[in-house]
Design a protein around this motif. Structure first.
Motif, PDB file in Angstrom:
ATOM      1  N   GLU A  14       1.043  -1.254  -0.019  1.00  0.00           N
ATOM      2  CA  GLU A  14      -0.022   0.080   0.208  1.00  0.00           C
ATOM      3  C   GLU A  14       0.936   1.347  -0.116  1.00  0.00           C
ATOM      4  O   GLU A  14       0.419   2.487  -0.661  1.00  0.00           O
ATOM      5  CB  GLU A  14      -0.977  -0.116   1.274  1.00  0.00           C
ATOM      6  N   GLU A  17       2.555   1.819  -3.378  1.00  0.00           N
ATOM      7  CA  GLU A  17       1.323   2.160  -4.489  1.00  0.00           C
ATOM      8  C   GLU A  17       1.290   3.708  -4.128  1.00  0.00           C
ATOM      9  O   GLU A  17       1.008   4.288  -5.287  1.00  0.00           O
ATOM     10  CB  GLU A  17       0.206   1.224  -4.251  1.00  0.00           C
ATOM     11  N   TYR A  18       1.022   3.867  -2.860  1.00  0.00           N
ATOM     12  CA  TYR A  18       0.619   5.563  -2.715  1.00  0.00           C
ATOM     13  C   TYR A  18       1.840   6.289  -3.204  1.00  0.00           C
ATOM     14  O   TYR A  18       1.611   7.535  -3.899  1.00  0.00           O
ATOM     15  CB  TYR A  18       0.321   5.589  -1.410  1.00  0.00           C
ATOM     16  N   LYS A  31      -0.706  -5.123  -8.010  1.00  0.00           N
ATOM     17  CA  LYS A  31       0.029  -5.504  -6.829  1.00  0.00           C
ATOM     18  C   LYS A  31      -0.108  -7.100  -6.646  1.00  0.00           C
ATOM     19  O   LYS A  31      -0.982  -7.679  -7.081  1.00  0.00           O
ATOM     20  CB  LYS A  31      -0.621  -4.933  -5.701  1.00  0.00           C
ATOM     21  N   GLN A 183      -6.764   6.555  -3.524  1.00  0.00           N
ATOM     22  CA  GLN A 183      -5.634   6.461  -3.088  1.00  0.00           C
ATOM     23  C   GLN A 183      -4.987   7.239  -2.080  1.00  0.00           C
ATOM     24  O   GLN A 183      -4.310   6.783  -0.899  1.00  0.00           O
ATOM     25  CB  GLN A 183      -4.759   6.667  -4.191  1.00  0.00           C
ATOM     26  N   LYS A 186      -6.672   5.915   1.175  1.00  0.00           N
ATOM     27  CA  LYS A 186      -5.816   4.873   1.668  1.00  0.00           C
ATOM     28  C   LYS A 186      -4.634   5.130   2.683  1.00  0.00           C
ATOM     29  O   LYS A 186      -4.558   4.617   3.646  1.00  0.00           O
ATOM     30  CB  LYS A 186      -5.585   3.938   0.754  1.00  0.00           C
ATOM     31  N   GLN A 187      -4.022   5.959   2.224  1.00  0.00           N
ATOM     32  CA  GLN A 187      -2.995   6.508   2.729  1.00  0.00           C
ATOM     33  C   GLN A 187      -3.549   7.380   4.199  1.00  0.00           C
ATOM     34  O   GLN A 187      -2.743   7.183   5.240  1.00  0.00           O
ATOM     35  CB  GLN A 187      -2.193   7.523   1.957  1.00  0.00           C
ATOM     36  N   VAL A 220     -11.924  -1.271  -3.383  1.00  0.00           N
ATOM     37  CA  VAL A 220     -10.793  -1.815  -2.932  1.00  0.00           C
ATOM     38  C   VAL A 220     -11.212  -3.197  -2.373  1.00  0.00           C
ATOM     39  O   VAL A 220     -10.300  -4.138  -2.262  1.00  0.00           O
ATOM     40  CB  VAL A 220     -10.315  -0.891  -1.481  1.00  0.00           C
ATOM     41  N   PHE A 227     -10.287  -1.867   5.930  1.00  0.00           N
ATOM     42  CA  PHE A 227      -8.804  -1.688   5.505  1.00  0.00           C
ATOM     43  C   PHE A 227      -7.776  -1.180   6.602  1.00  0.00           C
ATOM     44  O   PHE A 227      -6.788  -1.526   6.551  1.00  0.00           O
ATOM     45  CB  PHE A 227      -8.882  -0.637   4.347  1.00  0.00           C
ATOM     46  N   GLU A 231      -4.291  -3.097   7.718  1.00  0.00           N
ATOM     47  CA  GLU A 231      -3.091  -2.553   7.500  1.00  0.00           C
ATOM     48  C   GLU A 231      -2.531  -2.108   8.926  1.00  0.00           C
ATOM     49  O   GLU A 231      -1.187  -2.306   9.213  1.00  0.00           O
ATOM     50  CB  GLU A 231      -3.335  -1.048   7.074  1.00  0.00           C
TER      51      GLU A 231
END
Length: 239
Positions: A14, A17-18, A31, A183, A186-187, A220, A227, A231
């Protein structure tokens, strides 16, 4: 550009990707958690750049990288590992690896690696119209931004901008904006553990928590809360 990231740690996937999409948001990121998944992706998509973790379950990143080079001679491979091992470096050179990153990945080092690929991308280039439009999206994604508002900012007809955007970027304006916001969300979920899901939705530019959660699950595959829990659990187990 189609980019493959292979790592068995979800958090590493993740974060990589970010960082990649923050720097090169029009790249297609694929991924995989192991060599089998990576092989399947490579069969279905033309991969130009691959980031391979060396220590994978089953077949190692070096073993997969060697196979990948035989199948796809055009791919550039960058090895990623937490181990400083001369033997790894030797094997990487033997299979034609173009670079070598160590974990935890330092953003400045990654950007240095990406620079030449961005230069290649710029050679292909976006028109000044689309370049300006993308910059506006990246700056104002958390505001009420739309095709119409961007078209007004860059002084063109919305229909014309819509057509040019899809021609050059490969996706529609709305799809690109949603991908960029997801995105970013997600971060935010990983790095801002005290923010509520409503906070995340607002700061990512979504009009409501319900809309954000519904869209997040659709894209997602799990809810924002699931999520975040996944994580955080991955991060805790790796410490």
């Amino acid at each position: 550009m189609n980019v493959l990231i292979v790592d068995d740690e979800p958090l590493e996937l993740e974060q990589m990707e970010y960082m990649l999409q923050s720097e090169c948001p029009n790249w297609k990121i694929y991924k995989a958690a192991d060599a089998n998944q990576a092989h399947e992706i490579n069969q279905n998509f033309s991969i130009q750049l691959a980031f391979l973790d060396i220590n994978l379950p089953g077949k190692s990143g070096l073993e997969f990288g060697e196979e990948l080079r035989k199948i796809n001679q055009e791919v550039d491979i960058i090895m990623v590992t937490a181990c400083q091992n001369f033997n790894y470096a030797q094997q990487s050179i033997r299979i034609g690896v173009v670079d070598y990153l160590t974990k935890p990945i330092i953003e400045s080092e990654l950007l240095s690696v990406l620079a030449k690929y961005k230069d290649k991308q710029q050679e292909k280039g976006y028109s000044s119209l689309i370049d300006s439009s993308l910059k506006l999206i990246h700056e104002k994604f958390n505001e009420k931004i739309s095709l119409l508002t961007v078209a007004n900012q860059v002084h063109v007809n919305p229909t014309y901008l819509s057509r040019k955007f899809h021609e050059e970027v490969g996706v529609s304006f709305s799809e690109y904006l949603i991908q960029y916001r997801i995105q970013t969300a997600k971060q935010f979920l990983i790095t801002n553990i005290n923010w509520t899901i409503s906070d995340i939705a607002e700061k990512s530019g979504f009009s409501s928590q319900h809309y954000f959660s519904t869209l997040f699950r659709k894209i997602v595959g799990i809810s924002p809360t699931e999520f975040r829990e996944r994580e955080n659990k991955s991060l805790s187990s790796s410490q």
